[in-house]
Design a protein around this motif. Structure first.
Motif, PDB file in Angstrom:
ATOM      1  N   MET A 109      52.110  31.973  32.059  1.00  0.00           N
ATOM      2  CA  MET A 109      51.067  32.288  31.107  1.00  0.00           C
ATOM      3  C   MET A 109      51.551  33.798  30.651  1.00  0.00           C
ATOM      4  SD  MET A 109      47.174  32.541  31.362  1.00  0.00           S
ATOM      5  CE  MET A 109      46.920  34.263  31.631  1.00  0.00           C
ATOM      6  N   ILE A 110      52.057  34.495  31.609  1.00  0.00           N
ATOM      7  CA  ILE A 110      52.398  35.837  31.038  1.00  0.00           C
ATOM      8  C   ILE A 110      53.525  35.874  29.977  1.00  0.00           C
ATOM      9  CG2 ILE A 110      53.405  38.089  31.809  1.00  0.00           C
ATOM     10  CD1 ILE A 110      51.815  37.794  34.237  1.00  0.00           C
ATOM     11  N   LEU A 111      54.618  34.934  30.364  1.00  0.00           N
ATOM     12  CA  LEU A 111      55.788  34.819  29.454  1.00  0.00           C
ATOM     13  C   LEU A 111      55.507  34.012  28.200  1.00  0.00           C
ATOM     14  CD1 LEU A 111      58.569  34.319  32.186  1.00  0.00           C
ATOM     15  CD2 LEU A 111      57.859  36.272  30.979  1.00  0.00           C
ATOM     16  N   LYS A 112      54.798  33.150  28.268  1.00  0.00           N
ATOM     17  CA  LYS A 112      54.576  32.209  26.894  1.00  0.00           C
ATOM     18  C   LYS A 112      53.032  31.646  26.735  1.00  0.00           C
ATOM     19  CE  LYS A 112      56.047  28.395  29.812  1.00  0.00           C
ATOM     20  NZ  LYS A 112      57.223  28.044  30.472  1.00  0.00           N
ATOM     21  N   ASN A 113      52.718  31.659  25.850  1.00  0.00           N
ATOM     22  CA  ASN A 113      51.287  31.440  25.441  1.00  0.00           C
ATOM     23  C   ASN A 113      50.932  30.102  25.621  1.00  0.00           C
ATOM     24  OD1 ASN A 113      48.468  31.471  24.514  1.00  0.00           O
ATOM     25  ND2 ASN A 113      49.094  31.688  22.254  1.00  0.00           N
TER      26      ASN A 113
ATOM     27  N   GLY B  78      50.922  38.842  26.178  1.00  0.00           N
ATOM     28  CA  GLY B  78      51.585  38.536  27.578  1.00  0.00           C
ATOM     29  C   GLY B  78      51.560  39.948  28.296  1.00  0.00           C
ATOM     30  N   VAL B  79      51.638  40.991  27.580  1.00  0.00           N
ATOM     31  CA  VAL B  79      51.479  42.567  28.327  1.00  0.00           C
ATOM     32  C   VAL B  79      50.141  42.578  28.742  1.00  0.00           C
ATOM     33  CG1 VAL B  79      51.667  44.808  27.882  1.00  0.00           C
ATOM     34  CG2 VAL B  79      53.511  43.399  26.905  1.00  0.00           C
ATOM     35  N   VAL B  80      49.105  42.277  27.994  1.00  0.00           N
ATOM     36  CA  VAL B  80      47.785  42.305  28.479  1.00  0.00           C
ATOM     37  C   VAL B  80      47.455  41.684  29.639  1.00  0.00           C
ATOM     38  CG1 VAL B  80      45.158  42.002  27.798  1.00  0.00           C
ATOM     39  CG2 VAL B  80      46.726  43.132  26.071  1.00  0.00           C
ATOM     40  N   TRP B  81      47.949  40.632  29.639  1.00  0.00           N
ATOM     41  CA  TRP B  81      47.582  39.488  30.629  1.00  0.00           C
ATOM     42  C   TRP B  81      48.394  40.092  31.823  1.00  0.00           C
ATOM     43  CZ3 TRP B  81      43.821  36.459  31.979  1.00  0.00           C
ATOM     44  CH2 TRP B  81      43.228  35.950  30.897  1.00  0.00           C
ATOM     45  N   TYR B  82      49.680  40.503  31.767  1.00  0.00           N
ATOM     46  CA  TYR B  82      50.435  41.141  32.876  1.00  0.00           C
ATOM     47  C   TYR B  82      49.670  42.246  33.475  1.00  0.00           C
ATOM     48  CZ  TYR B  82      54.063  43.989  35.526  1.00  0.00           C
ATOM     49  OH  TYR B  82      54.668  44.470  36.175  1.00  0.00           O
ATOM     50  N   GLU B  83      49.114  43.046  32.717  1.00  0.00           N
ATOM     51  CA  GLU B  83      48.504  44.323  33.099  1.00  0.00           C
ATOM     52  C   GLU B  83      47.032  44.008  33.860  1.00  0.00           C
ATOM     53  OE1 GLU B  83      47.546  46.595  29.564  1.00  0.00           O
ATOM     54  OE2 GLU B  83      49.675  47.626  29.786  1.00  0.00           O
ATOM     55  N   ARG B  84      46.239  42.872  33.297  1.00  0.00           N
ATOM     56  CA  ARG B  84      45.063  42.409  34.064  1.00  0.00           C
ATOM     57  C   ARG B  84      45.522  41.985  35.529  1.00  0.00           C
ATOM     58  NH1 ARG B  84      42.839  39.107  28.728  1.00  0.00           N
ATOM     59  NH2 ARG B  84      41.774  41.018  27.878  1.00  0.00           N
ATOM     60  N   MET B  85      46.529  41.054  35.513  1.00  0.00           N
ATOM     61  CA  MET B  85      46.750  40.317  36.956  1.00  0.00           C
ATOM     62  C   MET B  85      47.545  41.477  37.763  1.00  0.00           C
ATOM     63  SD  MET B  85      48.105  36.856  35.479  1.00  0.00           S
ATOM     64  CE  MET B  85      48.008  35.765  37.241  1.00  0.00           C
ATOM     65  N   ALA B  86      48.205  42.290  37.208  1.00  0.00           N
ATOM     66  CA  ALA B  86      48.682  43.431  38.130  1.00  0.00           C
ATOM     67  C   ALA B  86      47.764  44.500  38.704  1.00  0.00           C
ATOM     68  CB  ALA B  86      49.867  44.182  37.368  1.00  0.00           C
ATOM     69  N   ALA B  87      46.613  44.315  38.162  1.00  0.00           N
ATOM     70  CA  ALA B  87      45.513  45.357  38.585  1.00  0.00           C
ATOM     71  C   ALA B  87      45.389  45.460  40.152  1.00  0.00           C
ATOM     72  CB  ALA B  87      44.300  45.113  37.782  1.00  0.00           C
ATOM     73  N   VAL B  88      45.099  46.598  40.718  1.00  0.00           N
ATOM     74  CA  VAL B  88      44.807  46.511  42.269  1.00  0.00           C
ATOM     75  C   VAL B  88      43.624  47.305  42.300  1.00  0.00           C
ATOM     76  CG1 VAL B  88      47.288  46.393  42.564  1.00  0.00           C
ATOM     77  CG2 VAL B  88      46.169  48.586  42.183  1.00  0.00           C
ATOM     78  N   GLY B  89      42.401  47.457  41.500  1.00  0.00           N
ATOM     79  CA  GLY B  89      41.165  48.008  41.814  1.00  0.00           C
ATOM     80  C   GLY B  89      40.354  47.270  42.649  1.00  0.00           C
ATOM     81  N   ASP B  90      39.386  47.911  42.940  1.00  0.00           N
ATOM     82  CA  ASP B  90      38.378  46.968  43.931  1.00  0.00           C
ATOM     83  C   ASP B  90      37.745  45.738  43.112  1.00  0.00           C
ATOM     84  OD1 ASP B  90      38.700  48.868  45.900  1.00  0.00           O
ATOM     85  OD2 ASP B  90      37.060  49.916  45.451  1.00  0.00           O
ATOM     86  N   GLU B  91      37.949  45.691  41.912  1.00  0.00           N
ATOM     87  CA  GLU B  91      37.398  44.476  41.301  1.00  0.00           C
ATOM     88  C   GLU B  91      38.340  43.548  40.718  1.00  0.00           C
ATOM     89  OE1 GLU B  91      33.870  43.876  41.319  1.00  0.00           O
ATOM     90  OE2 GLU B  91      33.919  45.656  42.611  1.00  0.00           O
ATOM     91  N   SER B  92      39.656  43.845  41.331  1.00  0.00           N
ATOM     92  CA  SER B  92      40.727  42.979  40.815  1.00  0.00           C
ATOM     93  C   SER B  92      40.842  41.730  41.576  1.00  0.00           C
ATOM     94  CB  SER B  92      41.908  43.761  41.165  1.00  0.00           C
ATOM     95  OG  SER B  92      42.378  44.016  42.329  1.00  0.00           O
ATOM     96  N   LEU B  93      41.699  40.839  40.848  1.00  0.00           N
ATOM     97  CA  LEU B  93      41.674  39.639  41.490  1.00  0.00           C
ATOM     98  C   LEU B  93      42.480  39.617  42.651  1.00  0.00           C
ATOM     99  CD1 LEU B  93      41.529  36.661  41.243  1.00  0.00           C
ATOM    100  CD2 LEU B  93      43.506  36.485  39.599  1.00  0.00           C
ATOM    101  N   ALA B  94      43.468  40.655  42.944  1.00  0.00           N
ATOM    102  CA  ALA B  94      44.184  40.917  43.900  1.00  0.00           C
ATOM    103  C   ALA B  94      43.141  41.190  45.072  1.00  0.00           C
ATOM    104  CB  ALA B  94      45.338  42.070  43.743  1.00  0.00           C
ATOM    105  N   ALA B  95      42.201  42.061  44.884  1.00  0.00           N
ATOM    106  CA  ALA B  95      41.514  42.587  45.654  1.00  0.00           C
ATOM    107  C   ALA B  95      40.798  41.260  46.366  1.00  0.00           C
ATOM    108  CB  ALA B  95      40.391  43.400  45.243  1.00  0.00           C
ATOM    109  N   GLY B  96      40.344  40.515  45.505  1.00  0.00           N
ATOM    110  CA  GLY B  96      39.387  39.461  46.061  1.00  0.00           C
ATOM    111  C   GLY B  96      40.421  38.470  46.820  1.00  0.00           C
ATOM    112  N   LEU B  97      41.549  38.082  46.441  1.00  0.00           N
ATOM    113  CA  LEU B  97      42.332  37.401  47.298  1.00  0.00           C
ATOM    114  C   LEU B  97      42.876  37.637  48.609  1.00  0.00           C
ATOM    115  CD1 LEU B  97      44.617  36.159  44.308  1.00  0.00           C
ATOM    116  CD2 LEU B  97      42.981  34.797  45.408  1.00  0.00           C
TER     117      LEU B  97
END
Length: 160
Positions: free
Chosen positions: A1-5, A68-87
């Motif tokens: 998804m990041i690389l192509k729509n 794709g840059v926006v989606w990269y930034e969203r998925m790369a986020a590491v704050g307490d409310e990020s997807l990474a934190a939840g996972l």
């Protein structure tokens, strides 16, 4: 998804999300009393893969506005409310629920049910109009923290 729509994950989605999980874990393992080794690298890779797939399937279609840059930034986020934190938070997270909650913080959720396309945000439920090729207001759902299950219940209740 990041690389192509497209509404499918690509390797970049999984890689970016896995790196975000590692970064979040490194920065927060002491407070969480949980390390990468304890969580398990294979388990985290599987969670990143599953979450990337859910994001690709459920995010609202942005059409020509997709970035794709926006989606990269969203998925790369590491704050307490990020997807990474939840996972990283526990051994067996509800990935779909985490993705829905995360996506609702900045976009609509799109999905199919009984052969129809639907979309919802924190307040409204909308249904796809084939003739107009756009979503139209269906109802205010009135649910404080909407989930896929709660939206399916709203739809099924309205169609009875």
């Amino acid at each position: 998804m990041i690389l192509k729509n497209e509404r499918s994950k690509d390797e970049e989605d999984v890689g970016v999300l896995l790196q975000a999980i590692f970064s979040y874990a490194k920065a927060n393992s002491e407070q969480l009393d949980r390390s990468l080794d304890e969580a398990g690298y294979g388990k985290l890779l599987a969670l990143a893969n599953q979450a990337a797939n859910e994001v690709a399937l459920l995010h609202s279609d942005e059409g020509d506005l997709w970035d794709g840059v926006v989606w990269y930034e969203r998925m790369a986020a590491v704050g307490d409310e990020s997807l990474a934190a939840g996972l990283f938070a526990n051994d067996d997270p509800d990935v779909t629920a985490l993705v829905v909650k995360w996506l609702l913080s900045f976009c609509w959720i799109e999905f199919s049910h009984d052969g129809q396309r639907w979309s919802f945000d924190a307040d409204e439920l909308a249904q796809w109009d084939v003739d107009d090729e756009t979503f139209h207001f269906h109802s205010f759902h009135g649910i404080t923290e909407p989930t896929m299950e709660s939206m399916l219940n709203v739809i099924n209740r309205k169609q009875v």
